[in-house]
Write a protein that holds these residues in place. Sequence first.
Motif, short mmCIF file in Angstrom:
data_model
loop_
_atom_site.label_atom_id
_atom_site.label_comp_id
_atom_site.label_asym_id
_atom_site.label_seq_id
_atom_site.Cartn_x
_atom_site.Cartn_y
_atom_site.Cartn_z
N LYS A 159 -8.22 11.38 30.89
CA LYS A 159 -7.49 12.64 30.68
C LYS A 159 -6.47 12.47 29.58
O LYS A 159 -6.05 11.36 29.26
CB LYS A 159 -6.83 13.12 31.97
CG LYS A 159 -5.74 12.21 32.49
CD LYS A 159 -5.12 12.78 33.76
CE LYS A 159 -3.95 11.90 34.19
NZ LYS A 159 -3.23 12.46 35.29
N ALA A 160 -6.07 13.61 29.00
CA ALA A 160 -5.08 13.64 27.93
C ALA A 160 -4.04 14.69 28.25
O ALA A 160 -4.36 15.77 28.75
CB ALA A 160 -5.75 13.95 26.61
N THR A 161 -2.78 14.36 27.97
CA THR A 161 -1.69 15.32 28.15
C THR A 161 -0.80 15.28 26.91
O THR A 161 -0.78 14.29 26.17
CB THR A 161 -0.84 14.99 29.40
OG1 THR A 161 -0.33 13.67 29.28
CG2 THR A 161 -1.64 15.12 30.67
N TRP A 162 -0.08 16.37 26.68
CA TRP A 162 0.82 16.48 25.54
C TRP A 162 2.25 16.58 26.08
O TRP A 162 2.54 17.42 26.93
CB TRP A 162 0.49 17.71 24.71
CG TRP A 162 1.40 17.92 23.55
CD1 TRP A 162 2.44 18.79 23.48
CD2 TRP A 162 1.36 17.24 22.31
NE1 TRP A 162 3.05 18.69 22.26
CE2 TRP A 162 2.40 17.75 21.51
CE3 TRP A 162 0.54 16.24 21.77
CZ2 TRP A 162 2.66 17.31 20.22
CZ3 TRP A 162 0.79 15.80 20.49
CH2 TRP A 162 1.83 16.32 19.73
N ASP A 163 3.13 15.71 25.60
CA ASP A 163 4.54 15.74 25.96
C ASP A 163 5.28 16.45 24.83
O ASP A 163 5.52 15.85 23.78
CB ASP A 163 5.06 14.32 26.16
CG ASP A 163 6.50 14.27 26.62
OD1 ASP A 163 7.12 15.35 26.78
OD2 ASP A 163 7.01 13.15 26.82
N PRO A 164 5.66 17.75 25.02
CA PRO A 164 6.29 18.48 23.92
C PRO A 164 7.69 18.00 23.58
O PRO A 164 8.12 18.12 22.44
CB PRO A 164 6.31 19.93 24.43
CG PRO A 164 6.19 19.85 25.90
CD PRO A 164 5.46 18.58 26.19
N ALA A 165 8.41 17.42 24.54
CA ALA A 165 9.76 16.95 24.27
C ALA A 165 9.76 15.77 23.30
O ALA A 165 10.60 15.68 22.41
CB ALA A 165 10.45 16.56 25.57
N GLU A 166 8.80 14.88 23.47
CA GLU A 166 8.71 13.70 22.60
C GLU A 166 7.65 13.85 21.51
O GLU A 166 7.47 12.93 20.71
CB GLU A 166 8.42 12.46 23.44
CG GLU A 166 9.53 12.10 24.39
CD GLU A 166 9.27 10.79 25.10
OE1 GLU A 166 8.47 9.98 24.61
OE2 GLU A 166 9.88 10.59 26.16
N GLU A 167 6.93 14.98 21.50
CA GLU A 167 5.82 15.21 20.57
C GLU A 167 4.87 14.03 20.59
O GLU A 167 4.56 13.41 19.58
CB GLU A 167 6.35 15.48 19.16
CG GLU A 167 7.18 16.75 19.07
CD GLU A 167 7.74 16.99 17.68
OE1 GLU A 167 8.15 16.01 17.03
OE2 GLU A 167 7.77 18.15 17.27
N THR A 168 4.40 13.70 21.80
CA THR A 168 3.55 12.54 22.03
C THR A 168 2.31 12.95 22.78
O THR A 168 2.38 13.69 23.76
CB THR A 168 4.33 11.47 22.84
OG1 THR A 168 5.50 11.11 22.11
CG2 THR A 168 3.49 10.23 23.07
N LEU A 169 1.16 12.45 22.33
CA LEU A 169 -0.10 12.63 23.03
C LEU A 169 -0.29 11.42 23.94
O LEU A 169 -0.23 10.28 23.49
CB LEU A 169 -1.26 12.73 22.02
CG LEU A 169 -2.66 12.89 22.59
CD1 LEU A 169 -2.79 14.23 23.30
CD2 LEU A 169 -3.68 12.78 21.48
N VAL A 170 -0.49 11.67 25.23
CA VAL A 170 -0.65 10.59 26.22
C VAL A 170 -2.07 10.63 26.73
O VAL A 170 -2.51 11.60 27.35
CB VAL A 170 0.35 10.75 27.38
CG1 VAL A 170 0.17 9.61 28.37
CG2 VAL A 170 1.77 10.80 26.87
N LEU A 171 -2.82 9.56 26.47
CA LEU A 171 -4.21 9.44 26.91
C LEU A 171 -4.25 8.44 28.07
O LEU A 171 -3.79 7.31 27.93
CB LEU A 171 -5.10 8.94 25.78
CG LEU A 171 -5.08 9.73 24.49
CD1 LEU A 171 -5.87 9.00 23.42
CD2 LEU A 171 -5.65 11.09 24.71
N THR A 172 -4.81 8.85 29.18
CA THR A 172 -5.05 7.94 30.31
C THR A 172 -6.55 7.74 30.39
O THR A 172 -7.29 8.61 30.84
CB THR A 172 -4.50 8.54 31.62
OG1 THR A 172 -3.13 8.87 31.43
CG2 THR A 172 -4.64 7.55 32.76
N LEU A 173 -6.98 6.59 29.90
CA LEU A 173 -8.41 6.29 29.76
C LEU A 173 -8.86 5.42 30.93
O LEU A 173 -8.31 4.33 31.15
CB LEU A 173 -8.67 5.59 28.43
CG LEU A 173 -8.14 6.32 27.20
CD1 LEU A 173 -8.26 5.44 25.97
CD2 LEU A 173 -8.89 7.61 26.99
N LYS A 174 -9.86 5.88 31.66
CA LYS A 174 -10.42 5.14 32.79
C LYS A 174 -11.28 4.00 32.27
O LYS A 174 -12.26 4.23 31.55
CB LYS A 174 -11.23 6.09 33.67
CG LYS A 174 -11.78 5.46 34.91
CD LYS A 174 -10.68 5.24 35.91
CE LYS A 174 -11.31 4.80 37.23
NZ LYS A 174 -10.34 4.25 38.11
#
Length: 184
Positions: A159-174
Amino acid sequence: METSHIEKLADLLRPPEPEVLQGDDLPSTKYDITTTRQNKNSTALNTNNTPKTMEEYEQQEAQEAEQMGKVGFGAGDRKSPVYTMNYLQSVSAEDVFLQIGPKTPSSASCENLVVRVKMPGDKKENVDLAVDNSSVTIDSSRYHLRLPLPHEVNPDTSKATWDPAEETLVLTLKLEREFDFVNF
């Protein structure tokens, strides 16, 4: 004359059958598949240079791996974003306090790989993400990242999420791991 002699004579007089036809020997038709397109944006690997010795082959393979391993390979004028990769392990009370479970603190027992990509100045709507078993490709108007992964992943359960406060893309790869007595 016997018929067997006539058959043998006919075989001798018959023109020889051609060898198996290769691609260049086949007659051209109007349905041939060719390309006239040249990709000017990507850095082309030198495929015309066929190595003569094993040393040349190994050197060529090392150069290609170095080019492809560079962050932002084929990015053009876009920057490569800063990123981090961390392993994530799912633990329970049994694993931590009671130490009943088979997990160890090593990365061999981790189920996920978390990739954080800082993309300042970009928005979630501008990010194009592609994940396959062995790499992640991120494209946006400002950034390009082609990241080879250290382990195979399952893109369908990641899954992927976007953190707008830090302008960071967070990928959680299984991670796709075969669990055995070393990896649990």
